[in-house]
Design a protein around this motif. Structure first.
Motif, mmCIF file in Angstrom:
data_model
loop_
_atom_site.group_PDB
_atom_site.id
_atom_site.type_symbol
_atom_site.label_atom_id
_atom_site.label_comp_id
_atom_site.label_asym_id
_atom_site.label_seq_id
_atom_site.Cartn_x
_atom_site.Cartn_y
_atom_site.Cartn_z
ATOM 1 N N ASP A 210 -53.780 -14.921 0.804
ATOM 2 C CA ASP A 210 -54.142 -14.933 2.228
ATOM 3 C C ASP A 210 -52.935 -14.528 3.073
ATOM 4 N N SER A 211 -53.215 -14.095 4.303
ATOM 5 C CA SER A 211 -52.146 -13.667 5.220
ATOM 6 C C SER A 211 -52.285 -14.344 6.570
ATOM 7 N N ASP B 113 -44.931 -5.399 -0.455
ATOM 8 C CA ASP B 113 -44.183 -5.898 0.692
ATOM 9 C C ASP B 113 -42.804 -5.245 0.785
ATOM 10 N N HIS C 51 -56.284 -6.012 7.933
ATOM 11 C CA HIS C 51 -55.471 -6.449 6.794
ATOM 12 C C HIS C 51 -56.043 -7.718 6.166
ATOM 13 N N ILE C 52 -56.407 -8.697 6.986
ATOM 14 C CA ILE C 52 -56.895 -9.968 6.427
ATOM 15 C C ILE C 52 -58.303 -9.829 5.830
ATOM 16 N N LEU D 279 -49.149 -15.472 2.659
ATOM 17 C CA LEU D 279 -48.091 -14.589 3.155
ATOM 18 C C LEU D 279 -48.084 -14.652 4.681
#
Length: 503
Positions: free
Chosen positions: A161-162, A118, A153-154, A137
């Motif tokens: 998890d996002s 990040d 991304h997920i 996140l």
């Protein structure tokens, strides 16, 4: 000419904001207004204060016109819904889980979805999740995000998890209710503006017309979404970056009303500037973080001096701390310019660097822009010359190629120094002259210039020679040790122990 003190208007402005964020009748809608949270003297803020000092009828008309345009756009936008199935499924899946901690980060560029590290927390999130702490996140979008990139991304196999905040996910009813409440708050400050006089009246007017700005409305909706996520996932901890912005306080508030036992943790990831204000302002208990994680011992002492015992201060360090510092100054004649993300600063630095390159063809000049600046715009504006280059490399590479780094407010100067650069601060008759990121340090190596003549004198004096280098390197080593007191190596266990205790 160098600006050495904040203006009289800045001082009146911070008094005004302190009064109306501490008043008994203040609420979450007042809290949401970005203008009531002065972080530090900035070009944009200074421009607003200058206009309000001698306010004209035309400026008042512009403010009112801008408000009505925003109002119309907002009413059209509250009907928007995000019907993307995978996005909605992501929300449903998150609401089914319980999380030990929620991290709030910022989406500033599309490449962030592709990285496992990040931009703000480094690899801290990976470390925490591997320790058996369940992590969510959440991205605050500062750019128009590509939903497909987020969906990819997920889908990645990560240990956490996002979630991507999206104002279009909130219901029409909730958005309408927010608009009405913000309009009521606007009316209150318009009344205040009529009942007081002078500069404070103008400050109240600007505050009133800011309540329904795009930034303000979105931040409030995001706050509501954070509150819903905390409620549905029974999250026990919330970690945000911490710079004194209104949205941070709003997120703490909505988290705490949805879970009175949640611990809100502010991570002081950026450098503390000399005239920083809202960062160290105590508001109502439910609006303050429970913990502040500081970047180093100097920051810890600063916070402890400014804040009461109700906020726990812990030295945490920074992911940006460079563990492999150069022992010696780089040996070459290259000069690296690093303007901040402020457009005017970038423009001034580019003109200065380009003209200096033309004056001294024997020197290699390199300029590196902040990620939010469009470098292509500057490539088109400035003709190609052999010794002037606009970088597209990483800060590490550029710094290692340079003997000097020219900065004003950019905190990237820390990385450049640790990688062997002599820092030189460029004043440019701007309010930014008040924001030296190295202001807490004392060193003979820290020099300031006002002109290209000043710069050339320093370069000539510090030009590589065996006679001068030993003395320069001894001073350089001392400067790097002092820098460590501002930016420690990240102590991940500090956060882990807080989270584990509240798990």
């Amino acid at each position: 000419m160098v600006i050495i003190h904040p203006s009289k208007e800045w001082k009146e402005y911070i008094k005004f904001t302190d009064k109306y964020t501490n008043f008994n009748s203040v609420n979450e809608f007042t809290l949401s207004n970005f203008f009531l949270h002065p972080t530090r003297p900035l070009i944009q803020t200074n421009r607003i204060l200058s206009n309000l000092k001698n306010i004209s009828l035309l400026y008042k008309i512009k403010l009112r016109t801008k408000f009505y345009i925003t109002l119309i756009k907002t009413f059209f936008n509250i009907f928007k819904d995000n019907n993307e199935k995978l996005i909605l499924d992501n929300k449903k899946q998150i609401y089914k889980k319980n999380y030990d901690v929620i991290f709030i980060t910022h989406l500033n560029n599309k490449k962030q979805f592709q990285s496992s590290v990040d931009d703000y927390f480094g690899d801290l999130i990976n470390y925490i999740s591997k320790k058996g702490i369940s992590v969510l996140l959440i991205f605050i979008p500062h750019i128009k995000s590509n939903k497909k990139e987020f969906i990819n991304h997920i889908k990645k196999n990560k240990g956490y998890d996002s979630y991507l905040l999206d104002e279009d996910i909130t219901s029409f009813k909730e958005k309408l209710k927010t608009v009405i409440s913000l309009l009521k708050e606007r009316h209150k400050f318009l009344e205040l503006s009529r009942n007081i006089s002078g500069f404070n009246s103008n400050l109240a007017l600007y505050t009133a017309e800011s309540f329904l700005s795009k930034k303000n409305f979105c931040n409030f909706i995001y706050g509501l979404q954070i509150g819903d996520i905390v409620k549905n996932t029974k999250s026990k901890n919330l970690v945000t970056t911490f710079e004194g912005h209104g949205w941070e306080r709003l997120f703490y508030y909505f988290s705490k009303i949805n879970n009175p036992f949640i611990k809100c943790i502010g991570f002081q990831h950026a450098i503390i500037f000399k005239y920083q204000h809202s960062l160290t302002r105590l508001l109502r208990r439910e609006w303050n973080p429970n913990f502040i994680l500081s970047s180093g011992n100097i920051s810890t002492a600063f916070f402890k001096k400014k804040l009461s015992k109700e906020i726990f201060i812990k030295t945490f360090g920074s992911p940006k701390s460079n563990n492999s510092q150069n022992q010696k100054i780089n040996v070459n004649n290259s000069i690296l310019f690093i303007p901040s993300g402020e457009a005017k600063e970038a423009d001034f630095f580019t003109k200065f660097a380009f003209n200096f390159a033309k004056e001294h063809p024997e020197l290699k000049i390199l300029i590196r822009f902040h990620p939010i600046i469009d470098r292509k715009k500057f490539i088109k504006r400035f003709p190609t010359i052999d010794n002037f280059h606009i970088s597209k490399s990483k800060i590490e590479y550029d710094s290692k190629q340079s003997r000097y780094v020219i900065y004003s407010t950019s905190t990237a100067v820390f990385e450049s120094i640790s990688l062997g650069c002599i820092p030189i601060r460029l004043n440019w008759n701007s309010v930014n002259d008040l924001s030296d990121p190295l202001w807490q340090l004392k060193s003979k190596l820290l020099l300031t210039i006002d002109s290209s003549v000043d710069l050339y004198k320093i370069i000539s004096k510090n030009k590589y020679s065996e006679k001068n280098e030993n003395q320069l390197n001894n001073t350089f080593l001392k400067l790097n040790k002092d820098l460590e007191q501002i930016r420690f190596k990240l102590k991940k266990s500090v956060l882990y122990n807080i989270l584990k205790k509240n798990k």
